[in-house]
Design an enzyme around this catalytic site. Structure first.
Site, PDB file in Angstrom:
ATOM      1  N   HIS A 221       9.318  12.840  56.153  1.00 20.05           N
ATOM      2  CA  HIS A 221      10.150  13.769  55.166  1.00 20.05           C
ATOM      3  C   HIS A 221      10.612  14.847  56.188  1.00 20.05           C
ATOM      4  O   HIS A 221      11.271  15.838  55.487  1.00 20.05           O
ATOM      5  CB  HIS A 221       9.279  14.114  53.890  1.00 20.05           C
ATOM      6  CG  HIS A 221       9.948  14.852  52.949  1.00 20.05           C
ATOM      7  ND1 HIS A 221       9.548  16.168  52.516  1.00 20.05           N
ATOM      8  CD2 HIS A 221      10.969  14.208  52.075  1.00 20.05           C
ATOM      9  CE1 HIS A 221      10.437  16.438  51.512  1.00 20.05           C
ATOM     10  NE2 HIS A 221      11.206  15.355  51.459  1.00 20.05           N
ATOM     11  N   LYS A 223      12.828  17.150  58.621  1.00 20.68           N
ATOM     12  CA  LYS A 223      14.305  17.456  59.072  1.00 20.68           C
ATOM     13  C   LYS A 223      14.258  18.516  60.156  1.00 20.68           C
ATOM     14  O   LYS A 223      13.909  19.489  60.253  1.00 20.68           O
ATOM     15  CB  LYS A 223      14.987  18.277  57.680  1.00 20.68           C
ATOM     16  CG  LYS A 223      15.096  17.447  56.629  1.00 20.68           C
ATOM     17  CD  LYS A 223      14.124  17.701  55.755  1.00 20.68           C
ATOM     18  CE  LYS A 223      14.144  16.909  54.251  1.00 20.68           C
ATOM     19  NZ  LYS A 223      12.996  16.806  53.398  1.00 20.68           N
ATOM     20  N   ASP A 228      19.473  20.499  73.154  1.00 19.59           N
ATOM     21  CA  ASP A 228      19.602  20.888  74.813  1.00 19.59           C
ATOM     22  C   ASP A 228      17.934  21.507  74.977  1.00 19.59           C
ATOM     23  O   ASP A 228      17.874  22.404  76.064  1.00 19.59           O
ATOM     24  CB  ASP A 228      20.541  21.923  75.148  1.00 19.59           C
ATOM     25  CG  ASP A 228      21.773  21.043  75.360  1.00 19.59           C
ATOM     26  OD1 ASP A 228      21.826  19.872  75.467  1.00 19.59           O
ATOM     27  OD2 ASP A 228      22.774  21.829  75.490  1.00 19.59           O
ATOM     28  N   HIS A 396      16.080  23.466  45.483  1.00 23.47           N
ATOM     29  CA  HIS A 396      15.210  22.268  46.525  1.00 23.47           C
ATOM     30  C   HIS A 396      14.414  23.057  47.609  1.00 23.47           C
ATOM     31  O   HIS A 396      14.196  22.575  48.372  1.00 23.47           O
ATOM     32  CB  HIS A 396      16.275  21.529  46.994  1.00 23.47           C
ATOM     33  CG  HIS A 396      15.837  20.153  47.663  1.00 23.47           C
ATOM     34  ND1 HIS A 396      15.822  20.014  49.084  1.00 23.47           N
ATOM     35  CD2 HIS A 396      15.122  19.072  47.154  1.00 23.47           C
ATOM     36  CE1 HIS A 396      15.226  18.838  49.359  1.00 23.47           C
ATOM     37  NE2 HIS A 396      14.855  18.457  48.244  1.00 23.47           N
ATOM     38  N   LYS A 398      12.073  25.244  49.901  1.00 24.59           N
ATOM     39  CA  LYS A 398      10.569  25.363  49.961  1.00 24.59           C
ATOM     40  C   LYS A 398      10.467  26.617  50.920  1.00 24.59           C
ATOM     41  O   LYS A 398      10.220  26.638  52.276  1.00 24.59           O
ATOM     42  CB  LYS A 398      10.261  24.041  50.808  1.00 24.59           C
ATOM     43  CG  LYS A 398      10.627  22.523  50.237  1.00 24.59           C
ATOM     44  CD  LYS A 398      11.848  22.090  50.994  1.00 24.59           C
ATOM     45  CE  LYS A 398      11.979  20.588  50.624  1.00 24.59           C
ATOM     46  NZ  LYS A 398      11.862  20.377  49.253  1.00 24.59           N
ATOM     47  N   ASP A 403       3.507  39.446  51.690  1.00 26.59           N
ATOM     48  CA  ASP A 403       3.047  40.811  52.147  1.00 26.59           C
ATOM     49  C   ASP A 403       3.955  41.316  53.350  1.00 26.59           C
ATOM     50  O   ASP A 403       3.639  42.070  54.056  1.00 26.59           O
ATOM     51  CB  ASP A 403       1.422  40.700  52.777  1.00 26.59           C
ATOM     52  CG  ASP A 403       0.779  40.437  51.561  1.00 26.59           C
ATOM     53  OD1 ASP A 403       0.813  40.602  50.340  1.00 26.59           O
ATOM     54  OD2 ASP A 403      -0.579  40.286  52.065  1.00 26.59           O
TER      55      ASP A 403
END
Length: 478
Positions: A221, A223, A228, A396, A398, A403
């Site tokens: 899952h 990404k 370079d 979508h 995440k 703090d």
């Protein structure tokens, strides 16, 4: 004598013995597997009340992968030699006192190295992220490494493909890992064109009969993009048009980050480990880990988790971070199917007076997971967690921030699948400026959300509650 009737009776008895023998045998196997008791009970219920469906689901999704090292310790040490040298060479770096244990946990469980001097750019929509990605890929001189769960054959996917083909023809090394299940409906020809142009493209855990059942449940899952060895991308957005266009009922709201600085070594290490897994080629050359100067003020740590690991690294880190929060802990997640440790951590922090806020989409892309997510809201609302439904479209993102000191963005959802079955990656940042930017993003999204109050939530229709409760039984399996 009615021999036909006798044979039918005998056949019926044999069938019932075999049928119930298989069901009982499967239940015994589930019990002996020593899973989480919640998950064990879920499978037992499914196998008991929906035996045929349960058998099919368990055959495809229920069997545990054997936990083993993906790479030998010797090879891993070779891969980590350059990043470790860069880490040790840091003159000094300071972690916020309250976050020291979180970072140390990740070092002990995940060998994740915290690097100072990073520049972090945050993208909250697909257009700006895609523009930045293409711009940086066009600047590539040596290599481009990409790893995506979904790489669609649509206008966005074809645009990125064409850029990669152009760079490959210029002599740039291009490597692509795509998840086989995430790209199930993408024609093979789409990736074959890349290979013919000189791109090294590999599917992660190819799913083919008869090996289908041993692989479909464990998906990559992540990404990740590394260019370079100097620029990296990580977050929640895949390569597909819907991340730009959204749905007819609203926008697609997501979060992604671009990192410049030594923390890119962490993204590169994660990619090269996965490359070894799919290609059996260990790439350790220093050209993949160039010497990098300080680019900014962010202290960042790249953390991965996977079903083959000894520990549930990201879940354990989030539990510790939630329980370490003193003032606030804000969470955005598209799906909320928390494991018992995460649920207990959220409730404990809220009951202790920490301002815990949870933001979910009011409408989601999956009816079943959305129903299961809503079944957990009473549990956190009763403890004092503030819940918000995002209304402008599908959330979508995440994103988590705490703090004014800790923030994280990555591929990990707050659900069983991300914590226990998927290969995931998150960037954890330990600096105030980045945390304040993440906090402002959350608060801006909160202005586009509606609060959920316990009194009103308990008044929703009984039929809705029943559907949510039924689906919740299956939540450890989703």
């Amino acid at each position: 004598m009615d021999w036909s009737g006798i044979f039918n009776e005998i056949f019926s008895v044999i069938y019932n013995i075999l049928y119930f023998g298989v069901i009982i045998g499967m239940i015994i196997i589930v019990i002996l597997d020593n899973r989480n008791p919640v998950k064990t009970m879920a499978w037992i219920l499914v196998l008991s009340f929906l035996p045929l469906v349960g058998l099919v689901f368990y055959f495809f999704f229920g069997r545990s992968t054997r936990r083993e090292r993906i790479i030998s310790k010797k090879s891993y040490n070779r891969l980590m030699k350059k990043p470790m040298a860069e880490f040790v060479a840091q003159e000094s770096y300071e972690l916020p006192a309250d976050q020291y244990q979180v970072a140390q946990l990740f070092r002990n469980t995940n060998q994740a190295l915290p690097f100072e001097g990073n520049e972090v750019d945050i993208y909250t929509d697909g257009y700006t992220k895609l523009h930045a990605l293409i711009r940086e890929m066009m600047r590539a001189k040596h290599h481009i490494h990409l790893e995506y769960y979904i790489f669609e054959n649509d206008p966005v996917g074809r645009l990125v493909r064409d850029v990669l083909i152009e760079k490959a023809r210029q002599g740039v090394e291009v490597r692509l890992i795509y998840d086989d299940v995430g790209c199930w409906h993408v024609p093979n020809r789409f990736f074959e064109e890349m290979v013919e142009a000189g791109i090294n493209a590999r599917a992660f855990l190819k799913v083919r009969f008869p090996l289908f059942t041993s692989k479909v449940n464990y998906r990559n899952h992540r990404k990740i993009v590394v260019i370079d060895g100097r620029v990296g991308f990580v977050g929640g957005m895949n390569i597909a048009l819907r991340y730009m266009r959204g749905f007819d009922w609203g926008i697609w709201r997501d979060t992604h980050v671009m990192i410049k600085g030594k923390a890119v070594h962490g993204l590169q290490t994660s990619f090269l480990l996965d490359w070894f897994f799919v290609d059996q080629t260990l790439l350790t050359s220093s050209k993949f880990f160039p010497a990098l100067d300080s680019k900014g003020d962010s202290l960042a740590q790249i953390v991965t988790s996977e079903p083959t690991a000894e520990w549930k690294e990201i879940m354990q880190g989030l539990c510790l971070a939630i329980c370490s929060a003193k003032e606030y802990f804000y969470i955005q997640t598209p799906y909320f199917l928390p494991t018992e440790p995460i649920l207990a951590a959220l409730q404990t922090a809220a009951l202790a007076g920490v301002d815990v806020r949870l933001m979910l989409p009011e409408h989601a892309d999956s009816t079943i997971t959305h129903l299961a997510s809503r079944s957990y809201l009473k549990d956190v609302l009763k403890a004092g967690v503030k819940v918000f439904f995002y209304q402008k479209g599908f959330l979508h993102s995440k994103l988590m921030v705490s703090d004014d000191a800790l923030s994280t963005v990555g591929s990990t959802n707050m659900d069983f699948r991300s914590f226990e079955h998927n290969f995931e990656v998150n960037a954890f940042m330990y600096d105030e400026p980045t945390a304040l930017r993440m906090k402002e993003i959350f608060l801006q999204d909160q202005r586009d959300s509606i609060p959920v109050y316990l009194k009103n939530w308990e008044k929703r229709p009984t039929g809705q509650k029943v559907k949510e409760s039924v689906v919740r039984v299956l939540s450890p399996l989703l």
